[in-house]
Design an enzyme around this catalytic site. Structure first.
Site, mmCIF file in Angstrom:
data_model
loop_
_atom_site.group_PDB
_atom_site.id
_atom_site.type_symbol
_atom_site.label_atom_id
_atom_site.label_comp_id
_atom_site.label_asym_id
_atom_site.label_seq_id
_atom_site.Cartn_x
_atom_site.Cartn_y
_atom_site.Cartn_z
ATOM 1 N NE ARG A 227 51.430 18.478 24.520
ATOM 2 C CZ ARG A 227 51.201 18.990 23.310
ATOM 3 N NH1 ARG A 227 50.035 18.813 22.712
ATOM 4 N NH2 ARG A 227 52.153 19.655 22.672
ATOM 5 C CG HIS A 275 48.366 14.505 19.260
ATOM 6 N ND1 HIS A 275 49.135 14.426 20.390
ATOM 7 C CD2 HIS A 275 48.400 15.820 18.907
ATOM 8 C CE1 HIS A 275 49.619 15.623 20.703
ATOM 9 N NE2 HIS A 275 49.177 16.490 19.805
HETATM 10 P P1 NDP Z 1 48.780 29.535 25.297
HETATM 11 O O1 NDP Z 1 50.068 29.517 26.051
HETATM 12 O O2 NDP Z 1 48.545 30.635 24.329
HETATM 13 O O3 NDP Z 1 47.559 29.529 26.329
HETATM 14 C C1 NDP Z 1 47.539 28.767 27.477
HETATM 15 C C2 NDP Z 1 46.342 29.168 28.331
HETATM 16 O O4 NDP Z 1 46.254 28.270 29.439
HETATM 17 C C3 NDP Z 1 46.484 30.585 28.908
HETATM 18 O O5 NDP Z 1 45.244 31.240 28.902
HETATM 19 C C4 NDP Z 1 46.940 30.317 30.341
HETATM 20 O O6 NDP Z 1 46.569 31.312 31.272
HETATM 21 C C5 NDP Z 1 46.166 29.039 30.628
HETATM 22 N N1 NDP Z 1 46.786 28.322 31.765
HETATM 23 C C6 NDP Z 1 48.040 27.858 31.904
HETATM 24 N N2 NDP Z 1 48.225 27.280 33.103
HETATM 25 C C7 NDP Z 1 47.039 27.412 33.756
HETATM 26 C C8 NDP Z 1 46.603 27.039 35.046
HETATM 27 N N3 NDP Z 1 47.403 26.426 35.927
HETATM 28 N N4 NDP Z 1 45.329 27.336 35.400
HETATM 29 C C9 NDP Z 1 44.505 27.971 34.535
HETATM 30 N N5 NDP Z 1 44.867 28.355 33.285
HETATM 31 C C10 NDP Z 1 46.121 28.072 32.904
HETATM 32 O O7 NDP Z 1 48.667 28.111 24.580
HETATM 33 P P2 NDP Z 1 47.891 27.752 23.226
HETATM 34 O O8 NDP Z 1 46.512 28.249 23.330
HETATM 35 O O9 NDP Z 1 48.701 28.148 22.047
HETATM 36 O O10 NDP Z 1 47.946 26.138 23.274
HETATM 37 C C11 NDP Z 1 47.369 25.422 24.335
HETATM 38 C C12 NDP Z 1 47.812 23.956 24.266
HETATM 39 O O11 NDP Z 1 47.161 23.267 23.195
HETATM 40 C C13 NDP Z 1 49.287 23.714 23.972
HETATM 41 O O12 NDP Z 1 50.074 23.906 25.143
HETATM 42 C C14 NDP Z 1 49.310 22.287 23.480
HETATM 43 O O13 NDP Z 1 49.542 21.415 24.562
HETATM 44 C C15 NDP Z 1 47.907 22.074 22.925
HETATM 45 N N6 NDP Z 1 47.902 21.819 21.482
HETATM 46 C C16 NDP Z 1 47.371 20.629 21.028
HETATM 47 C C17 NDP Z 1 47.329 20.355 19.677
HETATM 48 C C18 NDP Z 1 46.688 19.115 19.153
HETATM 49 O O14 NDP Z 1 46.755 18.842 17.955
HETATM 50 N N7 NDP Z 1 46.024 18.322 19.962
HETATM 51 C C19 NDP Z 1 47.869 21.295 18.689
HETATM 52 C C20 NDP Z 1 48.373 22.515 19.255
HETATM 53 C C21 NDP Z 1 48.390 22.747 20.625
HETATM 54 P P3 NDP Z 1 47.147 32.817 31.146
HETATM 55 O O15 NDP Z 1 46.425 33.408 29.955
HETATM 56 O O16 NDP Z 1 46.762 33.454 32.409
HETATM 57 O O17 NDP Z 1 48.620 32.702 30.928
HETATM 58 C C1 OXD Z 2 51.391 20.926 19.347
HETATM 59 C C2 OXD Z 2 50.781 19.642 18.996
HETATM 60 O O1 OXD Z 2 51.632 21.193 20.530
HETATM 61 O O2 OXD Z 2 50.700 19.313 17.798
HETATM 62 O O3 OXD Z 2 51.643 21.732 18.425
HETATM 63 O O4 OXD Z 2 50.322 18.922 19.881
#
Ligand code: NDP
Ligand code: OXD
Length: 312
Positions: A227, A275
């Site tokens: 993000r 993106h």
């Molecule tokens: P998940 O919810 O599966 O994983 C999030 C991870 O981040 C977890 O391991 C979590 O820790 C960790 N986390 C959250 N907050 C913190 C913090 N404060 N400190 C350290 N670690 C933290 O999400 P996804 O893997 O499915 O997706 C991640 C992000 O990717 C999405 O939220 C989205 O914003 C982005 N995205 C971007 C896309 C693009 O096209 N650019 C497409 C799809 C997604 P814990 O395991 O301990 O909960």
């Molecule tokens: C998502 C993205 O969060 O596309 O799925 O960014």
């Protein structure tokens, strides 16, 4: 009844696919003739302010986005559970993006492209993969998938998450207290975190200065496919200019589309994509969310429900 409320994507395509998948279960779109109180599920992407008006019978909000930061800020978000998109194909696309950019920076294809333009024959040998440390911020669905594939390519993989983890072949760090240790041996920093108050602005000069220097010739690299709210773009411009960072790959931005006057466009060591790291696919998306609807109607619990207190 399922209501589709999608902006900036081909809603018609999704509606047709849902109608085929859900059979007799009615699927409607904004502008169709229906009673809002009959809507049990709403499938959303960038919902407008009135998206949830009158939806008094909602059983779940289905989020086309894997990231729900914008949805959670919706002023009229109802109290129903939010199910976010989790999909093998989405993970595969994201991992493809991460691997492509890690290997591009590791093998310095950017330098060879510049040399080719200059007709320069300059041999250069990168550090071996196993001596190049890739640090992944976020070890969730996407982070763990990327970690697996990078490990298989023989990179040394480290990861940082909120709660402690144990993942084979990955040096795991967690919480703010282990953040500096995680950074201190990281050459290529990959951001796959959700956007929450805790992660806002995490890609800043202070973070960049803590990355390992000396392995990648021009300095450490960042890759943000999560993000734009994570990054301080003024700091990235300064770090790419003064050598604190060797290069950056950015798929997301503080403001999207990236404004024409952003200095990031002009930096040779900044690689910009609009993106597109992982785009939700209607075929697998409809399969997943139809299963969610059918399972809940059959009395099974919802999966991948967002924890509103954590913010992801
Ligand atoms: P998940 O919810 O599966 O994983 C999030 C991870 O981040 C977890 O391991 C979590 O820790 C960790 N986390 C959250 N907050 C913190 C913090 N404060 N400190 C350290 N670690 C933290 O999400 P996804 O893997 O499915 O997706 C991640 C992000 O990717 C999405 O939220 C989205 O914003 C982005 N995205 C971007 C896309 C693009 O096209 N650019 C497409 C799809 C997604 P814990 O395991 O301990 O909960
Ligand atoms: C998502 C993205 O969060 O596309 O799925 O960014």
């Amino acid at each position: 009844m399922l209501l589709l409320h999608l902006s900036d994507v081909d809603e018609n395509r999704w509606a047709n696919a849902y109608r085929e998948a859900l059979g007799d279960y009615p699927v409607v779109r904004r502008g169709d003739d229906f009673d809002p109180a009959d809507i049990e599920y709403i499938f959303v992407w960038k919902p407008k302010p009135d998206a949830f008006d009158g939806l008094t019978g909602l059983k779940a909000v289905l989020s086309l986005g894997a990231g729900v930061d914008a949805l959670l800020k919706h002023p009229n978000l109802p109290d129903a559970p939010i199910v976010r998109f989790v999909d093998d194909q989405l993970s595969q696309q994201m991992t493809d993006y991460v691997v492509a950019h890690v290997t591009m920076h590791h093998r310095r294809f950017t330098r060879f492209a510049a040399d080719q333009k200059a007709r320069a024959w300059r041999q250069f040998y990168p550090p071996i993969s196993s001596e190049t440390n890739v640090g992944i911020m976020g070890l969730g669905v996407l982070g763990q998938d990327a970690a697996r594939r990078l490990s298989a390519l023989d990179f040394t993989v480290r990861g940082w998450s909120r709660s402690p983890k144990s993942i084979e072949g990955v040096a795991c760090f967690s919480g703010p207290e282990q953040f500096d240790d995680f950074l201190s041996e990281t050459d290529i920093l990959v951001d796959l975190l959700p956007l929450t108050p805790d992660t806002t602005g995490i890609l800043n000069m202070d973070t960049f200065r803590k990355l390992r220097r000396g392995v990648l010739e021009d300095g450490p690299v960042i890759i943000n496919a999560a993000r734009g709210g994570h990054q301080r773009e003024a700091d990235i411009v300064a770090a790419l200019t003064d050598g604190t960072l060797g290069a950056a790959s950015l798929d997301v931005f503080e403001v999207e589309p990236l404004p024409q006057d952003s200095p990031l466009w002009a930096l040779d060591n900044c690689f910009i994509t609009p993106h597109i790291a992982a785009i939700s696919n209607p075929k697998t998306g409809v399969r997943y969310f139809s299963q969610v609807v059918n399972d809940q109607r059959a009395g099974k619990p919802l999966i991948n429900v967002v924890d509103r207190d954590r913010g992801y």
